[in-house]
Enzyme design. Structure first.
Site, PDB file in Angstrom:
ATOM      1  N   ARG A   1       6.070   1.107 -12.296  1.00 12.16           N
ATOM      2  CA  ARG A   1       6.242  -0.263 -11.260  1.00 12.16           C
ATOM      3  C   ARG A   1       6.752  -1.318 -12.018  1.00 12.16           C
ATOM      4  O   ARG A   1       7.575  -2.030 -11.728  1.00 12.16           O
ATOM      5  CB  ARG A   1       4.755  -0.243 -10.537  1.00 12.16           C
ATOM      6  CG  ARG A   1       5.024  -1.588  -9.506  1.00 12.16           C
ATOM      7  CD  ARG A   1       3.503  -1.691  -8.797  1.00 12.16           C
ATOM      8  NE  ARG A   1       3.646  -3.013  -8.136  1.00 12.16           N
ATOM      9  CZ  ARG A   1       2.297  -3.418  -7.920  1.00 12.16           C
ATOM     10  NH1 ARG A   1       1.200  -2.903  -8.260  1.00 12.16           N
ATOM     11  NH2 ARG A   1       2.384  -4.673  -7.141  1.00 12.16           N
TER      12      ARG A   1
ATOM     13  N   ASP B   1      13.057  -1.572  -0.755  1.00 14.62           N
ATOM     14  CA  ASP B   1      12.303  -1.234   0.514  1.00 14.62           C
ATOM     15  C   ASP B   1      11.725  -2.432   1.149  1.00 14.62           C
ATOM     16  O   ASP B   1      11.737  -3.647   0.311  1.00 14.62           O
ATOM     17  CB  ASP B   1      11.108  -0.185   0.586  1.00 14.62           C
ATOM     18  CG  ASP B   1      10.065  -0.435  -0.527  1.00 14.62           C
ATOM     19  OD1 ASP B   1       9.834  -1.718  -0.602  1.00 14.62           O
ATOM     20  OD2 ASP B   1       9.446   0.481  -0.965  1.00 14.62           O
TER      21      ASP B   1
ATOM     22  N   HIS C   1      31.955  -2.656 -14.295  1.00 19.17           N
ATOM     23  CA  HIS C   1      31.018  -1.375 -15.104  1.00 19.17           C
ATOM     24  C   HIS C   1      29.890  -1.888 -15.805  1.00 19.17           C
ATOM     25  O   HIS C   1      29.895  -2.607 -16.573  1.00 19.17           O
ATOM     26  CB  HIS C   1      32.139  -0.952 -15.930  1.00 19.17           C
ATOM     27  CG  HIS C   1      31.444   0.251 -16.698  1.00 19.17           C
ATOM     28  ND1 HIS C   1      31.418   0.394 -18.027  1.00 19.17           N
ATOM     29  CD2 HIS C   1      31.127   1.435 -16.305  1.00 19.17           C
ATOM     30  CE1 HIS C   1      31.244   1.637 -18.344  1.00 19.17           C
ATOM     31  NE2 HIS C   1      30.810   2.237 -17.312  1.00 19.17           N
TER      32      HIS C   1
ATOM     33  N   TYR D   1       8.065   3.388  -1.933  1.00 19.23           N
ATOM     34  CA  TYR D   1       8.627   3.514  -3.121  1.00 19.23           C
ATOM     35  C   TYR D   1      10.081   3.888  -3.050  1.00 19.23           C
ATOM     36  O   TYR D   1      10.850   4.611  -3.639  1.00 19.23           O
ATOM     37  CB  TYR D   1       7.965   4.855  -4.151  1.00 19.23           C
ATOM     38  CG  TYR D   1       6.616   4.597  -4.475  1.00 19.23           C
ATOM     39  CD1 TYR D   1       6.312   3.773  -5.433  1.00 19.23           C
ATOM     40  CD2 TYR D   1       5.586   5.152  -3.742  1.00 19.23           C
ATOM     41  CE1 TYR D   1       5.091   3.377  -5.883  1.00 19.23           C
ATOM     42  CE2 TYR D   1       4.209   4.735  -4.087  1.00 19.23           C
ATOM     43  CZ  TYR D   1       3.895   3.998  -5.159  1.00 19.23           C
ATOM     44  OH  TYR D   1       2.728   3.645  -5.570  1.00 19.23           O
ATOM     45  N   GLY D   2      10.605   3.375  -1.980  1.00 19.84           N
ATOM     46  CA  GLY D   2      12.065   3.494  -1.632  1.00 19.84           C
ATOM     47  C   GLY D   2      12.689   2.155  -2.305  1.00 19.84           C
ATOM     48  O   GLY D   2      13.606   1.499  -1.562  1.00 19.84           O
ATOM     49  N   ASN D   3      12.724   2.307  -3.428  1.00 16.23           N
ATOM     50  CA  ASN D   3      13.250   1.280  -4.587  1.00 16.23           C
ATOM     51  C   ASN D   3      14.278   1.957  -5.500  1.00 16.23           C
ATOM     52  O   ASN D   3      13.793   2.703  -6.170  1.00 16.23           O
ATOM     53  CB  ASN D   3      12.147   0.348  -5.020  1.00 16.23           C
ATOM     54  CG  ASN D   3      11.476  -0.262  -4.158  1.00 16.23           C
ATOM     55  OD1 ASN D   3      11.779  -1.075  -3.199  1.00 16.23           O
ATOM     56  ND2 ASN D   3      10.132   0.052  -4.188  1.00 16.23           N
TER      57      ASN D   3
END
Length: 148
Positions: A114, A30, A22, A136-138
């Site tokens: 970023r 990406d 947890h 920006y697929g992070n």
């Protein structure tokens, strides 16, 4: 092969997901993300490759096993668009839909600048590199608790 485990979840990823507790965090990155160098500074030091898979496909599979944290308002962080941090881009909307569907609720997601995102990613447990082509697929996902 195991029953009921999504076929994209390989042995290395399954081990990492099981080891995490947890509040631990997992990066889904990406193809442009500095995944190996960031992963070297994570808790596990691991960069798990999921070739031929975009970020939303990876998240859909991971979220079959990985609960998102319900004790925080925003258990998911994403990288903001440089120069336009308020931009509402498709990859972020797609990930929001995947998370909401997996959790059966609206999941909070916050944007990070970023370099702040890179620093946060270094504190994660591990990195999963996809071949996501959308910029920006992070994402950083905070693990929650499984309630029986």
């Amino acid at each position: 092969m195991l029953k009921t485990i999504h076929p994209l979840i390989n042995a290395e990823l399954l081990t990492v997901l099981a080891e995490m507790g947890h509040g631990d965090e997992l990066v889904i990155a990406d193809r442009n993300f500095p995944a190996e160098s960031v992963a070297a500074e994570t808790v596990s030091g691991l960069c798990i490759q999921l070739a031929g898979v975009d970020a939303t496909e990876a998240a859909r599979a991971i979220l079959t096993l990985f609960p998102l944290d319900t004790f925080v308002d925003t258990p998911v962080q994403t990288m903001a668009v440089v120069g336009d941090p308020a931009a509402d881009i498709e990859v972020h909307r797609a990930m929001q839909a995947v998370m909401d569907e997996a959790e059966g609720r609206a999941v909070g997601m916050e944007k990070a600048e970023r370099f702040a995102f890179y620093e946060a990613a270094k504190k994660a447990y591990a990195v999963v590199r996809t071949t996501e082509a959308r910029p920006y697929g992070n994402f950083i996902l905070k693990k929650g608790v499984v309630f029986d």
